[in-house]
Structures are given as C-alpha cells and as structure tokens.
Design an enzyme around this catalytic site. Sequence first.
Site, PDB file in Angstrom:
ATOM      1  N   HIS A 178      37.290  45.895  14.952  1.00 50.69           N
ATOM      2  CA  HIS A 178      37.129  45.161  13.743  1.00 50.69           C
ATOM      3  C   HIS A 178      37.769  43.741  14.077  1.00 50.69           C
ATOM      4  O   HIS A 178      38.880  43.434  13.676  1.00 50.69           O
ATOM      5  CB  HIS A 178      37.683  45.735  12.645  1.00 50.69           C
ATOM      6  CG  HIS A 178      37.385  44.938  11.404  1.00 50.69           C
ATOM      7  ND1 HIS A 178      36.855  45.716  10.091  1.00 50.69           N
ATOM      8  CD2 HIS A 178      37.329  43.858  10.907  1.00 50.69           C
ATOM      9  CE1 HIS A 178      36.490  44.931   9.362  1.00 50.69           C
ATOM     10  NE2 HIS A 178      36.825  43.472   9.680  1.00 50.69           N
ATOM     11  N   HIS A 191      36.650  39.378  13.647  1.00 46.67           N
ATOM     12  CA  HIS A 191      35.901  38.005  13.192  1.00 46.67           C
ATOM     13  C   HIS A 191      35.808  37.250  14.283  1.00 46.67           C
ATOM     14  O   HIS A 191      36.984  36.484  14.620  1.00 46.67           O
ATOM     15  CB  HIS A 191      36.258  37.816  11.879  1.00 46.67           C
ATOM     16  CG  HIS A 191      36.222  38.532  10.674  1.00 46.67           C
ATOM     17  ND1 HIS A 191      34.946  38.709  10.005  1.00 46.67           N
ATOM     18  CD2 HIS A 191      37.042  39.510  10.405  1.00 46.67           C
ATOM     19  CE1 HIS A 191      35.222  39.595   9.065  1.00 46.67           C
ATOM     20  NE2 HIS A 191      36.343  40.312   9.435  1.00 46.67           N
ATOM     21  N   LYS A 243      27.265  47.129   8.828  1.00 49.03           N
ATOM     22  CA  LYS A 243      28.764  46.720   7.991  1.00 49.03           C
ATOM     23  C   LYS A 243      28.343  46.690   6.601  1.00 49.03           C
ATOM     24  O   LYS A 243      27.141  46.052   6.107  1.00 49.03           O
ATOM     25  CB  LYS A 243      29.157  45.265   8.392  1.00 49.03           C
ATOM     26  CG  LYS A 243      30.427  44.869   7.539  1.00 49.03           C
ATOM     27  CD  LYS A 243      31.481  45.773   7.709  1.00 49.03           C
ATOM     28  CE  LYS A 243      32.626  45.514   6.867  1.00 49.03           C
ATOM     29  NZ  LYS A 243      33.901  45.058   7.407  1.00 49.03           N
ATOM     30  N   HIS A 294      33.619  48.002   4.139  1.00 55.24           N
ATOM     31  CA  HIS A 294      34.749  47.243   3.388  1.00 55.24           C
ATOM     32  C   HIS A 294      34.987  48.043   2.008  1.00 55.24           C
ATOM     33  O   HIS A 294      33.946  47.899   1.375  1.00 55.24           O
ATOM     34  CB  HIS A 294      34.431  46.031   3.432  1.00 55.24           C
ATOM     35  CG  HIS A 294      35.408  45.043   2.497  1.00 55.24           C
ATOM     36  ND1 HIS A 294      36.006  44.157   3.413  1.00 55.24           N
ATOM     37  CD2 HIS A 294      36.101  45.024   1.404  1.00 55.24           C
ATOM     38  CE1 HIS A 294      37.210  43.704   2.464  1.00 55.24           C
ATOM     39  NE2 HIS A 294      36.966  44.199   1.216  1.00 55.24           N
ATOM     40  N   HIS A 338      39.646  48.607   7.967  1.00 59.57           N
ATOM     41  CA  HIS A 338      41.058  48.411   7.508  1.00 59.57           C
ATOM     42  C   HIS A 338      41.790  48.734   6.287  1.00 59.57           C
ATOM     43  O   HIS A 338      41.877  48.265   5.123  1.00 59.57           O
ATOM     44  CB  HIS A 338      40.867  46.590   7.279  1.00 59.57           C
ATOM     45  CG  HIS A 338      39.917  46.259   6.361  1.00 59.57           C
ATOM     46  ND1 HIS A 338      39.514  46.595   5.427  1.00 59.57           N
ATOM     47  CD2 HIS A 338      39.221  45.231   6.835  1.00 59.57           C
ATOM     48  CE1 HIS A 338      38.366  45.973   4.944  1.00 59.57           C
ATOM     49  NE2 HIS A 338      38.068  45.052   5.765  1.00 59.57           N
ATOM     50  N   ASP A 348      40.976  43.138  12.474  1.00 61.40           N
ATOM     51  CA  ASP A 348      40.592  42.230  11.357  1.00 61.40           C
ATOM     52  C   ASP A 348      41.209  40.727  11.576  1.00 61.40           C
ATOM     53  O   ASP A 348      41.116  40.003  10.665  1.00 61.40           O
ATOM     54  CB  ASP A 348      40.690  42.732  10.116  1.00 61.40           C
ATOM     55  CG  ASP A 348      39.881  42.056   9.028  1.00 61.40           C
ATOM     56  OD1 ASP A 348      38.934  41.343   9.192  1.00 61.40           O
ATOM     57  OD2 ASP A 348      40.443  42.345   7.812  1.00 61.40           O
TER      58      ASP A 348
END
Length: 349
Positions: A14, A16, A100, A137, A175, A248
Amino acid sequence: MTTTLTIRRPDDWHLHLRDGEMLKAVLPETTRHFARAIIMPNLVPPVVTLDDARAYHGRIMDALPQGAAFDPLMTLYLTENTDADDVAAAHASGLVKAVKLYPAGATTNSASGVSNLDAVRGVLERMAEIGLPLCVHGEVTDPEVDIFDREAVFIDRVLEPMRRAVPGLRVVMEHITTADGVEYARTGDGDLGATITTHHLMINRNHMLVGGIRPHYYCLPVVKRARHQKALREAATSGEARFFLGTDSAPHNDAGKESACGCAGVFSASNTMSCLAHVFEEENALNRLEAFASLNGPAFYRLPPNETRLTLTRQGPVDYPAKIETGVGPVTLFDPGHPLLWAVSEAAA
Ligand code: DOR
Ligand code: ZN
C-alpha cells in the site's frame, strides 16, 4: 543477541507515489529497499481505467532511478461509473493487481469514491469471478460517527454485508488501525487479508496529541488508543499469513501538513525497514519480520516472493534525514521519536 538479519527483499502492499515532481522525489525512497509496491490510484484526477493505469505506470517507469529493479503493481480507483469489462481487461493485462474502494469523502482525493455500494455490485461480482482483490479503505463517512469509531462501524455496516453479498470476493482491509480490524480479519480464510502500516505499529493517539499536536503523525484512519496499537503489533508479529506490510507512505509537503487544516498522511518510505526491525525486536519476533514484509503479501496476491535479499544490521543509531527535498517543497520523514538501531546494510536490486 541477533545483530544481522537477512530476509527476502520486501514489498510494500500500500503506497502513495503521487505524480510529477513529488513522484520523482519519493520513488527512490521506496525502490532503495522494496522490489514491488501496490500503487494507490488517488491522484487528481484518479486512476480509474486501464488506460489511466497504463499511462501512470509509464510515468512511474520514467521516474525510476537508474538501475532500479522495481515493479509497480497498479490499482484502479473504483467509482460508481466503473465498467466491469474494463476491470476484467485490466486484470487480464497483468498490469493491474487490485481495485481500490474509497468510500466517497473518506480521505485525501476520495471525492470520486463510492457512496452507494449497490451501484458497484456488478463490478464486485466480476472481480470475485476473476479473483481480482478489492483493497478497501475501511471507514464510514457518516458525520454522526466519531472519527475514532469509523473503522469499527465500517466493518459492521459495510464490510461484512458486502462480503456476504458478494461471496468469493477477495478483500484486503487496508491499513487496519484497531483491535476490531484485527479481530475481523481473523474471521476470513484465504479471501481476507489486512495491511498494517509502519506508523500504526509505532505510535498511538497519545504520541500525536500529548504535549502538543504533531501534524506529521496525522493520517487516516487516524491513530487510535494504545490498546489498538498493541493489537496491531501482536497481529503483525504473529506470522499469520493474513497480515502483511502496507506502509501507506503518503507524502504531503510541509506546507500541506503544517497548516490550520493539515493533510492526512505519514511519509515513511525511507526508514520503514529500520522501524519494522525495531518493532519486531521489541516484540521478540525478528524471526517473523520476513513473513510480514516479504512473504505474506505475495502469497495473498498470488505472486512469488522476491528472489533477491535485504540485510539489516543492528549497528546503533542510524541517521535518516529529517526531510527529503522535492520539487514541490520539503516532505518530513516519519520520526518515531526515538533512535532507530537497525540499518539496511545491503539491498542488492
Ligand atoms: O493518511 C492518509 N493519507 N490516508 C489515506 O487514506 C490517504 C493518504 C493520502 O493519499 O494522503
Ligand atoms: Zn493510503
């Protein structure tokens, strides 16, 4: 006492990476230690279609440091207009490894997310058929629900009904931040995984709020009370196949973080492996770090583990920069608030 540890090269399930100048600056921080990463699609505009994913994949490959062996595993951002055939084509292409789900409004750049799960039912059914995982999420956005309860409420109100409605759907609880998340993850068999971030293993809400507010610890889902942190540490170090690393790592520049309305996100790509060795040593579980960081994730995603290795050495306080410079301003690195003793001493690509 163990002072060196060699494990298969880890992956980040995970991550970004953003785009443009930020991408260029943060990508080497990940490729230094990680072989692969699941790349989050919450760009502006989001990565929705296979074509979007192809284009973004190309930009990541163009930004790779010379000689880096890194495989970005792409994801699609689920919207209420997502086309099931495009998702199936994305899966068949081999480029896209997950879809996602952001509940609309839950976090950074989630405005195009899903408000009504019935609207995406057809897509989820197709994903169950082809075995493409849904990364979730897991927070409700109901303004009536306290922000510290949003994960637990999501499990009851959304996740469990969704999994019942679409049998066979493979789901990653992204997460997880609570004992409730840990407990629910354990109710699945091979079709339910959960990622845990580095920072949720190291800090709880006291670290963020006692003695002053620390914006660089603010992320979503927000860090919870100590008992939840403890449950996460127990899960991550348990060796159970359902739990694996998803950092994350989510860079925002300092101006965005240190603001009257600061952005959510902790940037931890650079020192994650040192942090994890620290946590696993504290939990007497160094022998299970490889499962968490390098084995359980690939097994869930039905990919082989990496053949290359990474070596950590316990050598005394390791220096990491407080910030990395980017073309869009400095980005502060996650600081757990104490020295890190484990360094990555070898990470042949
Ligand atoms: O803290 C977070 N930052 N949580 C998210 O879900 C999104 C991420 C981001 O993109 O900045
Ligand atoms: Zn994220």
